[in-house]
Write a protein that holds these residues in place. Structure first.
Motif, mmCIF file in Angstrom:
data_model
loop_
_atom_site.group_PDB
_atom_site.id
_atom_site.type_symbol
_atom_site.label_atom_id
_atom_site.label_comp_id
_atom_site.label_asym_id
_atom_site.label_seq_id
_atom_site.Cartn_x
_atom_site.Cartn_y
_atom_site.Cartn_z
ATOM 1 N N PHE A 1 0.736 -0.933 0.253
ATOM 2 C CA PHE A 1 0.216 0.431 -0.137
ATOM 3 C C PHE A 1 1.035 1.010 -0.013
ATOM 4 C CE2 PHE A 1 -2.542 -3.517 1.989
ATOM 5 C CZ PHE A 1 -3.524 -3.729 0.996
ATOM 6 N N ALA B 1 -0.542 4.952 -2.798
ATOM 7 C CA ALA B 1 -1.460 5.621 -2.138
ATOM 8 C C ALA B 1 -2.491 5.240 -3.861
ATOM 9 C CB ALA B 1 -1.388 6.588 -1.790
ATOM 10 N N SER C 1 -6.276 6.302 2.146
ATOM 11 C CA SER C 1 -4.729 6.132 2.576
ATOM 12 C C SER C 1 -3.974 6.679 4.149
ATOM 13 C CB SER C 1 -3.646 6.399 1.524
ATOM 14 O OG SER C 1 -2.149 6.012 1.460
ATOM 15 N N ASN D 1 3.412 3.812 3.679
ATOM 16 C CA ASN D 1 1.416 3.716 3.660
ATOM 17 C C ASN D 1 1.137 2.497 4.186
ATOM 18 O OD1 ASN D 1 1.848 6.797 3.107
ATOM 19 N ND2 ASN D 1 1.898 5.718 0.761
ATOM 20 N N TRP E 1 -3.560 1.002 4.348
ATOM 21 C CA TRP E 1 -4.848 1.000 4.264
ATOM 22 C C TRP E 1 -5.582 1.082 4.686
ATOM 23 C CZ3 TRP E 1 -8.247 -3.607 1.636
ATOM 24 C CH2 TRP E 1 -9.197 -3.175 0.036
#
Length: 144
Positions: free
Chosen positions: A30, A33, A55, A70, A72
């Motif tokens: 992730f 984004a 994000s 990042n 989720w």
């Protein structure tokens, strides 16, 4: 009350084969984004049951990325006690020709999220089996 769950970097990894010869079928981190494509392998990630996704920071997860770490963030789950096991994230990974499939992920729940995480799986795309139920005891901390 808003419920949210944060799926962290390396959130979903499907592994096949014995520990000595594992093959990563799909891995989502992730960190981009703009896409839900896996960073490695083939598969799809989606939300189900009206859940929304954004994000968020993946700081504290097992992802070694530093500059673009990042995760989720999922929110808008059904109210407590309403429609259990109908909303969340769905990861679809082709597993034909593989055996001994393992799922690995980092998970972080907010302090207002459900303390239960249920893994459901299917081998035919229609009938789901429970693969495990986990109790999250610490909010706002990544667990893997």
């Amino acid at each position: 009350m808003t419920k949210s769950a944060l799926f962290g970097c390396l959130a979903a990894i499907a592994l096949a084969g014995p520990a000595s010869a594992q093959t990563i079928l799909a891995r989502w981190d992730f960190n981009d984004a703009a896409t839900l494509n896996p960073a490695v392998g083939v598969g799809t990630a989606s939300t189900v049951g009206g859940v929304t996704a954004t994000s968020a920071s993946g700081t504290g997860s097992s992802d070694p990325a530093v500059s673009s770490d990042n995760a989720w963030n999922l929110s808008a789950f059904p109210a407590q006690g309403q429609q259990p096991r109908t909303a969340g994230a769905q990861f679809a990974v082709p597993t034909s020709g593989h055996e001994s499939i393992r799922l690995m992920f980092d998970f972080r729940a907010s302090n207002t999220a459900s303390q239960r995480l249920v893994i459901l799986y299917t081998t035919d795309g229609s009938n789901y089996e429970e693969g495990g139920t986990f109790t999250i005891t610490v909010g706002a901390t990544f667990t893997n």
